[in-house]
Design an enzyme around this catalytic site. Structure first.
Site, mmCIF file in Angstrom:
data_model
loop_
_atom_site.group_PDB
_atom_site.id
_atom_site.type_symbol
_atom_site.label_atom_id
_atom_site.label_comp_id
_atom_site.label_asym_id
_atom_site.label_seq_id
_atom_site.Cartn_x
_atom_site.Cartn_y
_atom_site.Cartn_z
ATOM 1 N N HIS A 83 15.215 62.948 73.612
ATOM 2 C CA HIS A 83 13.271 63.519 73.078
ATOM 3 C C HIS A 83 12.490 62.037 73.640
ATOM 4 O O HIS A 83 11.406 62.093 73.762
ATOM 5 C CB HIS A 83 13.900 62.559 72.171
ATOM 6 C CG HIS A 83 13.939 61.269 71.967
ATOM 7 N ND1 HIS A 83 15.515 60.400 71.937
ATOM 8 C CD2 HIS A 83 13.618 59.796 71.597
ATOM 9 C CE1 HIS A 83 15.778 59.762 72.181
ATOM 10 N NE2 HIS A 83 14.865 58.868 71.794
ATOM 11 N N GLY A 123 25.323 69.076 61.562
ATOM 12 C CA GLY A 123 25.016 67.483 61.253
ATOM 13 C C GLY A 123 23.531 67.323 60.752
ATOM 14 O O GLY A 123 23.191 66.108 60.572
ATOM 15 N N ASP A 154 22.781 60.686 61.056
ATOM 16 C CA ASP A 154 21.093 59.564 60.744
ATOM 17 C C ASP A 154 20.016 60.630 61.480
ATOM 18 O O ASP A 154 18.762 60.519 60.669
ATOM 19 C CB ASP A 154 21.734 58.287 61.546
ATOM 20 C CG ASP A 154 20.661 57.897 61.444
ATOM 21 O OD1 ASP A 154 20.361 56.712 60.745
ATOM 22 O OD2 ASP A 154 20.555 57.040 63.104
ATOM 23 N N LEU A 155 20.487 61.313 62.722
ATOM 24 C CA LEU A 155 19.365 62.170 63.384
ATOM 25 C C LEU A 155 18.452 62.924 62.028
ATOM 26 O O LEU A 155 17.395 62.405 62.248
ATOM 27 C CB LEU A 155 20.066 62.781 64.717
ATOM 28 C CG LEU A 155 19.206 63.279 65.321
ATOM 29 C CD1 LEU A 155 17.666 62.550 65.867
ATOM 30 C CD2 LEU A 155 19.534 64.578 66.547
ATOM 31 N N ALA A 156 19.240 63.471 61.399
ATOM 32 C CA ALA A 156 18.604 64.893 61.239
ATOM 33 C C ALA A 156 17.913 63.808 59.838
ATOM 34 O O ALA A 156 16.427 64.214 59.410
ATOM 35 C CB ALA A 156 19.761 65.154 60.162
ATOM 36 N N LYS A 183 7.810 62.608 74.465
ATOM 37 C CA LYS A 183 6.538 60.953 74.178
ATOM 38 C C LYS A 183 5.330 61.559 74.790
ATOM 39 O O LYS A 183 5.611 61.898 76.142
ATOM 40 C CB LYS A 183 7.162 59.477 74.200
ATOM 41 C CG LYS A 183 8.503 59.356 73.537
ATOM 42 C CD LYS A 183 9.244 58.546 74.399
ATOM 43 C CE LYS A 183 9.994 57.487 72.583
ATOM 44 N NZ LYS A 183 9.544 57.791 71.316
ATOM 45 N N HIS A 216 18.063 59.377 79.659
ATOM 46 C CA HIS A 216 16.649 58.847 79.673
ATOM 47 C C HIS A 216 16.319 58.790 80.735
ATOM 48 O O HIS A 216 15.459 58.560 81.279
ATOM 49 C CB HIS A 216 17.172 57.764 78.832
ATOM 50 C CG HIS A 216 16.791 58.381 77.102
ATOM 51 N ND1 HIS A 216 17.000 60.123 77.329
ATOM 52 C CD2 HIS A 216 17.587 57.678 75.851
ATOM 53 C CE1 HIS A 216 17.335 59.727 75.658
ATOM 54 N NE2 HIS A 216 17.550 58.532 74.961
ATOM 55 N N ASP A 243 24.599 56.099 77.850
ATOM 56 C CA ASP A 243 23.892 57.147 77.079
ATOM 57 C C ASP A 243 22.728 56.844 77.700
ATOM 58 O O ASP A 243 22.248 57.762 76.812
ATOM 59 C CB ASP A 243 24.241 55.811 75.615
ATOM 60 C CG ASP A 243 23.467 56.449 74.667
ATOM 61 O OD1 ASP A 243 23.075 57.517 73.725
ATOM 62 O OD2 ASP A 243 22.540 55.254 73.826
#
EC number: 1.1.1.49
Length: 486
Positions: free
Chosen positions: A192, A29, A33-35, A196, A254, A249
């Site tokens: 992710h 990928g 966008d993430l990359a 943080k 998260h 999602d």
């Protein structure tokens, strides 16, 4: 250009990379966008700081070729400039010299496997492989199969980007497919949020301070709120939202992970094994979600977004109540909320403390103020606030609001925090699994969410820029949500 030329002058004070074996990074990928936003900017900053291994190669991959390697690097440079404040042409050229691209798909990874073997041969016998799989859920399992068939999985570590399935059944199927090719010790399921600095500070503040841990329980805490509203809409991600929705999602990943850090018992040590043990025990104590205490919403105008179905019932907002039935938290509600096109973008955790009797203070019953609260703002510039009551200066003993505030950027002005993806990539290089999720944990979280997936509430409309449906406003009871209070 040889490897020593490529790394000369890149260090800014740390040389962690000198102790690491050579690596071949494979990013699936790589044109996505993430990359562009996170992975390549993160790898570039780690390289420039001397944290990546002294010798490495990065091979991007995808179904369609972006052109020559040089054209791929030029496109990456345009993207990385946007997301790295202190982009430097010279250090980028040294970094980009190690980047190439090879096509691959779930059906054919031959060309990519040959390129990886060539890079390993060039870098030497100690070279390790790190695979980053950021692909649509529908192709995840066949891609894993391809990694096994081509030998790319052999002696490799695999980073998996969420979602880890879409329900309990698919998560079990994905884990079974993964375990046919990889050992669990090779897998790094990335969230992710857990990379943080501000999230990790929850552990530091809880367990390193005698001020907090003794009162971190049902005897002193009346409620907990985990609030992640987003001002932006779906930003061109209609296909993802229509197939996934906000509940899948955000909640099973998260927000439940944040709850895990807030509510777990003290681990023996801050290691992967100890943290996973305590999180496993905690999530076993969480009561399966009650659909009657879950509110779904959809912002006005969502159905007019490009590629959204005219009759879509997909939720862009979720608020819900969670109960942890153990000795520490029995009877304390955990309120979770997240959504798109809301009034502000915030990442706020609030712990509300039980009220003391205030009758000793004259007119205290008329005092208009929230109870004592400990508030984490999990922004890129994290902040900790403690709301107190204090005597207002003057002749009478009158109560008023006061705050104690800690801004980490001011308290640690000389520190250089890593961005979340940078931290997690570095942890994988060090084989540190502390901030990554296990297969067992993933399946348990889907199990908790299963009642809502089987009986989802109707998505109620809410106005753009608001705080969600009215039913969600009343979910926390008389106190209400702390956000958007200042």
């Amino acid at each position: 250009m040889n490897d020593s030329d490529a790394t000369a002058g890149t260090s800014t004070g740390t040389t962690d990379g000198d102790a690491l074996d050579p690596h071949v990074f494979v990013i699936f990928g790589a044109t996505g966008d993430l990359a562009k936003r996170k992975l390549f900017p993160g790898l570039y900053r780690l390289s420039r700081s001397g944290i990546l291994p002294g010798e490495f190669r990065i091979i991007g991959s995808g179904r369609h070729s972006p052109g020559t390697d040089e054209e791929f690097r030029d496109r990456l440079a345009e993207s990385v400039r946007k997301f790295v404040d202190d982009f430097d042409d010279e250090s980028w050229e040294r970094f980009a010299a190690r980047i190439s691209f090879r096509t691959s798909s779930k059906d054919d990874g031959t060309e990519l496997a040959e390129a990886v073997r060539a890079a390993q041969k060039e870098l030497g016998d100690r070279t390790k492989k790190l695979l980053y799989l950021s692909v649509p859920p529908s192709t995840m399992e066949p891609m894993v199969g391809m990694l096994g068939e081509t030998g790319l999985a052999e002696n490799a570590r695999l980073i998996l980007e969420k979602p880890f399935g879409s329900d309990l059944s698919t998560s079990r199927s994905l884990n079974a497919a993964l375990h046919e090719v990889f050992g669990e010790e090779q897998l790094f399921r990335i969230d992710h949020f857990l990379g943080k600095e501000s999230v990790q500070n929850i552990l530091a503040l809880r367990f390193a301070n005698g001020l907090f841990e003794p009162v971190w329980n049902r005897h002193h805490i009346a409620y907990v709120q985990i609030d992640v509203p987003e001002e932006i809409g779906i930003e061109g991600r209609a296909a993802f939202m229509e197939s996934t929705g906000t509940f899948r999602d955000m909640i099973s990943t998260h927000l439940f992970q944040l709850l895990g850090f807030l509510a777990l018992e003290p681990p023996v040590r801050l290691s992967a094994e100890s943290l996973r043990t305590e999180k496993r025990k905690l999530f076993q104590a969480v009561r399966p979600l009650d659909p009657s205490r879950v509110v779904f919403g959809q912002y006005s105008g969502y159905r007019q977004e490009t590629d959204v179905a005219d009759d879509s019932e997909v939720e862009t907002f979720v608020a819900l109540e969670v109960w942890v039935d153990n000795w520490r938290w029995k009877g304390v509600p955990f309120l979770l909320r997240t959504g798109k096109s809301m009034g502000q973008s915030r990442r706020t955790i609030t712990l509300g403390f039980s009220e003391p009797p205030l009758r000793m203070f004259d007119h205290a019953e008329h005092f208009d103020g929230a109870p004592n609260e400990l508030v984490f703002e999990l922004t890129e510039d994290p902040k900790l606030t403690i709301d107190l009551r204090a005597k207002r200066p003057g002749p009478a003993l009158e109560l008023d609001h006061a705050q104690l505030e800690l801004r980490f950027s001011e308290a640690f002005a000389d520190a250089e925090p890593l961005e979340a993806y940078e931290r997690l990539l570095l942890d994988v290089l060090r084989d540190d699994r502390t901030l990554f999720t296990s297969a067992e944990e993933v399946e348990r979280l889907w199990e908790l969410c299963d009642p809502v997936l089987r009986e989802p509430p109707r998505a109620q409309p809410y106005a753009r820029g608001s705080w969600g449906p009215e039913d969600a406003a009343g979910l926390p009871g008389p106190r209400g949500w702390r956000v958007p209070e200042s």
